[in-house]
Design a protein around this motif. Sequence first.
Motif, PDB file in Angstrom:
ATOM      1  N   PRO A   1       0.804  -1.229   0.000  1.00  0.00           N
ATOM      2  CA  PRO A   1       0.000   0.000   0.000  1.00  0.00           C
ATOM      3  C   PRO A   1       0.836   1.278   0.000  1.00  0.00           C
ATOM      4  O   PRO A   1       0.327   2.352  -0.325  1.00  0.00           O
ATOM      5  N   SER A   2       2.136   1.156   0.306  1.00  0.00           N
ATOM      6  CA  SER A   2       2.992   2.346   0.359  1.00  0.00           C
ATOM      7  C   SER A   2       3.678   2.616  -0.973  1.00  0.00           C
ATOM      8  O   SER A   2       3.623   3.738  -1.502  1.00  0.00           O
ATOM      9  N   CYS A   3       4.322   1.577  -1.541  1.00  0.00           N
ATOM     10  CA  CYS A   3       5.078   1.805  -2.781  1.00  0.00           C
ATOM     11  C   CYS A   3       4.496   1.057  -3.984  1.00  0.00           C
ATOM     12  O   CYS A   3       5.064   1.115  -5.081  1.00  0.00           O
ATOM     13  N   GLN A   4       3.401   0.312  -3.781  1.00  0.00           N
ATOM     14  CA  GLN A   4       2.692  -0.400  -4.854  1.00  0.00           C
ATOM     15  C   GLN A   4       3.498  -1.554  -5.471  1.00  0.00           C
ATOM     16  O   GLN A   4       3.144  -2.057  -6.524  1.00  0.00           O
ATOM     17  N   GLN A   5       4.565  -1.966  -4.824  1.00  0.00           N
ATOM     18  CA  GLN A   5       5.345  -3.084  -5.345  1.00  0.00           C
ATOM     19  C   GLN A   5       4.569  -4.390  -5.157  1.00  0.00           C
ATOM     20  O   GLN A   5       3.943  -4.602  -4.126  1.00  0.00           O
ATOM     21  N   LYS A   6       4.619  -5.268  -6.179  1.00  0.00           N
ATOM     22  CA  LYS A   6       3.894  -6.541  -6.117  1.00  0.00           C
ATOM     23  C   LYS A   6       4.746  -7.582  -5.392  1.00  0.00           C
ATOM     24  O   LYS A   6       5.953  -7.637  -5.557  1.00  0.00           O
TER      25      LYS A   6
END
Length: 373
Positions: free
Chosen positions: A347-352
């Motif tokens: 939710p912070s950096c959108q990394q999967k």
Amino acid sequence: MTKQILKAYKVRLYPNEEQQIFFAKSFGCTRFIWNRMLSDKIDHYNEHKVDLKNTPAQYKKEFEWLKDVDSLALANVQQNLRAAYSKFFKGLGFPKFKKKGQRDSYTTNNQKGTVSITSNSVKLPKIGHIKAKFPSKVNGLIKSATVSKTASGKYYVSLLVETIATTLPKTHSNIGIDLGLTDFIVLSDGSKVANPTFLSQLQDKLAREQKILAKRRAVAKANQRKLSDSRNYQKQKVKVAKVYEKITNIRKDFLHKLSFNLIKNHDVIAIEDLNVKGMVKNKKLSKAISDSSWSTFTTMLNYKAEWYGKTLVKIDRWYPSSKTCSGCGHLLTKAELPLQVRSWDCPSCQQKHDRYLLHDIYNLYSKQRILYM
């Protein structure tokens, strides 16, 4: 670069009738000494509250047939019982009595060539040469030999050899391993190794053989015969044991090949320190976890890394690697990442992320969250 190591070679034996009788006597005598010494220790402690310092030699006066077997085999029982008590004092469980037919074995030591090998035989104390089939060449000084008989009636000797291991060349590659059930392992480079599910492959055959065994047991009981006197029951018991043996052999072959391949191709391997003993208490997952043999796999990685000059590290089992973003370090709560969710977006950096993948082993290593084994 070379390194001196202790390596065990498991060799199939083909004893004749006389040698089989000797092995049966040896198994029986070592089992008797273990049980008698353990029983006397328990009785003496209950009466005097002091540990009994008993030895196999003091029993030979009363039981002269103990002299028919290798004295070193009896001496090793004393050492093993002492080690079992040491483990008990460390909180690892009290020594148990041994039963006939369960892990029948005895260990002897090589003293001035009493244990040796030829191209097709193994020489053991008091019995001489036994016909053998070697799966690989045995190099080094033989330290000890452990003779065993499987439930399927096969004889083996495990030769503990002091030999030289050559360290493997450096690959400058580090990898993280996550153990699982859907996939046996998931690597930090994204590759996965499917779980072969050794037990399920032969589950139907095992169920058929066990069903026949149950019928043979019922017939023997109806005819008021002891199971030891029922030839049909004993024959079927061996068939069931052979299925289990096949499952074990397939599993070991897979684990040996996979562990060596990882050691060969990577310099540093990181793996989670799982509480397998606690996890198998889960009735829904215990069968699958046991079939995966995570503990055996980790043990193989450990000693092979030591042999071949590689590094195996363990990640603290309480470190929330599945819930931590390797990019920004954001930590999800348990409610935000339930067990059934396999992938998530930070939710912070959108990394999967894949919850079963150690994404950034270098990041974990640099933060010193890895505990050396």
